[in-house]
Design an enzyme around this catalytic site. Sequence first.
Site, mmCIF file in Angstrom:
data_model
loop_
_atom_site.group_PDB
_atom_site.id
_atom_site.type_symbol
_atom_site.label_atom_id
_atom_site.label_comp_id
_atom_site.label_asym_id
_atom_site.label_seq_id
_atom_site.Cartn_x
_atom_site.Cartn_y
_atom_site.Cartn_z
ATOM 1 N N ARG A 84 35.562 111.616 29.206
ATOM 2 C CA ARG A 84 35.276 110.208 28.992
ATOM 3 C C ARG A 84 35.921 109.815 27.667
ATOM 4 O O ARG A 84 36.046 110.641 26.753
ATOM 5 C CB ARG A 84 33.762 109.964 28.928
ATOM 6 C CG ARG A 84 33.017 110.359 30.212
ATOM 7 C CD ARG A 84 31.514 110.178 30.037
ATOM 8 N NE ARG A 84 30.797 110.465 31.269
ATOM 9 C CZ ARG A 84 30.283 111.669 31.580
ATOM 10 N NH1 ARG A 84 30.413 112.684 30.727
ATOM 11 N NH2 ARG A 84 29.651 111.847 32.719
ATOM 12 N N TYR A 89 33.283 110.677 44.754
ATOM 13 C CA TYR A 89 34.695 110.806 45.090
ATOM 14 C C TYR A 89 34.958 111.125 46.559
ATOM 15 O O TYR A 89 36.059 111.503 46.920
ATOM 16 C CB TYR A 89 35.350 111.870 44.220
ATOM 17 C CG TYR A 89 35.337 111.526 42.756
ATOM 18 C CD1 TYR A 89 36.093 110.463 42.252
ATOM 19 C CD2 TYR A 89 34.546 112.236 41.855
ATOM 20 C CE1 TYR A 89 36.079 110.130 40.897
ATOM 21 C CE2 TYR A 89 34.526 111.922 40.502
ATOM 22 C CZ TYR A 89 35.299 110.863 40.038
ATOM 23 O OH TYR A 89 35.275 110.547 38.707
ATOM 24 N N ARG A 91 40.277 109.891 34.051
ATOM 25 C CA ARG A 91 39.205 110.798 34.485
ATOM 26 C C ARG A 91 39.145 110.866 36.010
ATOM 27 O O ARG A 91 39.039 111.947 36.603
ATOM 28 C CB ARG A 91 37.887 110.287 33.903
ATOM 29 C CG ARG A 91 36.639 111.075 34.284
ATOM 30 C CD ARG A 91 35.493 110.567 33.424
ATOM 31 N NE ARG A 91 34.187 110.942 33.921
ATOM 32 C CZ ARG A 91 33.595 112.108 33.678
ATOM 33 N NH1 ARG A 91 34.214 113.028 32.971
ATOM 34 N NH2 ARG A 91 32.382 112.363 34.143
ATOM 35 N N LYS A 142 29.719 102.683 21.304
ATOM 36 C CA LYS A 142 29.372 101.456 20.571
ATOM 37 C C LYS A 142 29.187 101.723 19.082
ATOM 38 O O LYS A 142 28.263 101.207 18.446
ATOM 39 C CB LYS A 142 28.105 100.828 21.167
ATOM 40 C CG LYS A 142 28.288 100.356 22.604
ATOM 41 C CD LYS A 142 27.033 99.715 23.145
ATOM 42 C CE LYS A 142 27.226 99.241 24.583
ATOM 43 N NZ LYS A 142 26.014 98.636 25.164
ATOM 44 N N HIS A 157 28.933 116.038 35.343
ATOM 45 C CA HIS A 157 28.003 115.367 36.252
ATOM 46 C C HIS A 157 26.713 116.174 36.381
ATOM 47 O O HIS A 157 26.708 117.385 36.169
ATOM 48 C CB HIS A 157 28.640 115.223 37.639
ATOM 49 C CG HIS A 157 29.685 114.142 37.697
ATOM 50 N ND1 HIS A 157 30.606 114.031 38.715
ATOM 51 C CD2 HIS A 157 29.960 113.112 36.850
ATOM 52 C CE1 HIS A 157 31.390 112.996 38.496
ATOM 53 N NE2 HIS A 157 31.013 112.418 37.379
ATOM 54 N N HIS A 191 38.867 105.283 32.183
ATOM 55 C CA HIS A 191 38.258 106.113 33.212
ATOM 56 C C HIS A 191 39.233 106.424 34.357
ATOM 57 O O HIS A 191 38.987 107.334 35.145
ATOM 58 C CB HIS A 191 36.995 105.432 33.763
ATOM 59 C CG HIS A 191 35.736 106.071 33.271
ATOM 60 N ND1 HIS A 191 35.343 106.016 31.957
ATOM 61 C CD2 HIS A 191 34.794 106.805 33.902
ATOM 62 C CE1 HIS A 191 34.208 106.673 31.819
ATOM 63 N NE2 HIS A 191 33.855 107.160 32.984
#
Length: 204
Positions: free
Chosen positions: A61, A200, A167, A90, A190, A164
């Site tokens: 990420r 996916y 990724r 953030k 995950h 992303h």
Amino acid sequence: EGLIRQNPSQGLALPHREADPDDEEVEAIKVFSREQLTTVLLLAPERHKLLLGLLAGCGLRISEAIALQRLHFQLDNGTPEVCIRRALVKGLMGPPKSRRGRRDIRLSRPLADRVRVHLEANPGESTDLLFTSKGGGPLDPDNLRKRMLKPLVEEAGAPCAGFHTFRHTFASIHLSEGTNLVALSRALGHHSPAFTLSRYTHLL
């Protein structure tokens, strides 16, 4: 498991959760073709080539990649790896988004060599960030997306993409090559192979 008659959480109001721009569940899945990925990586600005290479080669990420320190790379003992231990979201540095996010990902030999060259060319303390802004602070993903990534994918003739996309392309390539689903799920951080498969399945 049928041990009680009623679900005690039935009807509970869930707390409001603001959308996280780094959350893969928010962003629609887009992938590069291999040719598009190659072109994007070739045309990338020199100072960002390694960052994009790690996103594409490890499935990181963006929040994990910009939080990497020099000490997170194990290059000299056995199999080269990058150790994911934190994320910058953030403006706040903290642990990865989930328990499974704390993981070690194998680096290909060419990618490990590129990391080694980068470290040698940019000496510093073990706790120094691997990637920094021109001012020496952490990279701002929003700024990077607007000023670097958007013009880059346009120049490469690739579809509009976010960080992303690298990724997702990593996952797509591994699925096409028959990588074990459990191993892929662990590499992506995950919580379960079932989530990876549901995420996916349309790429299979």
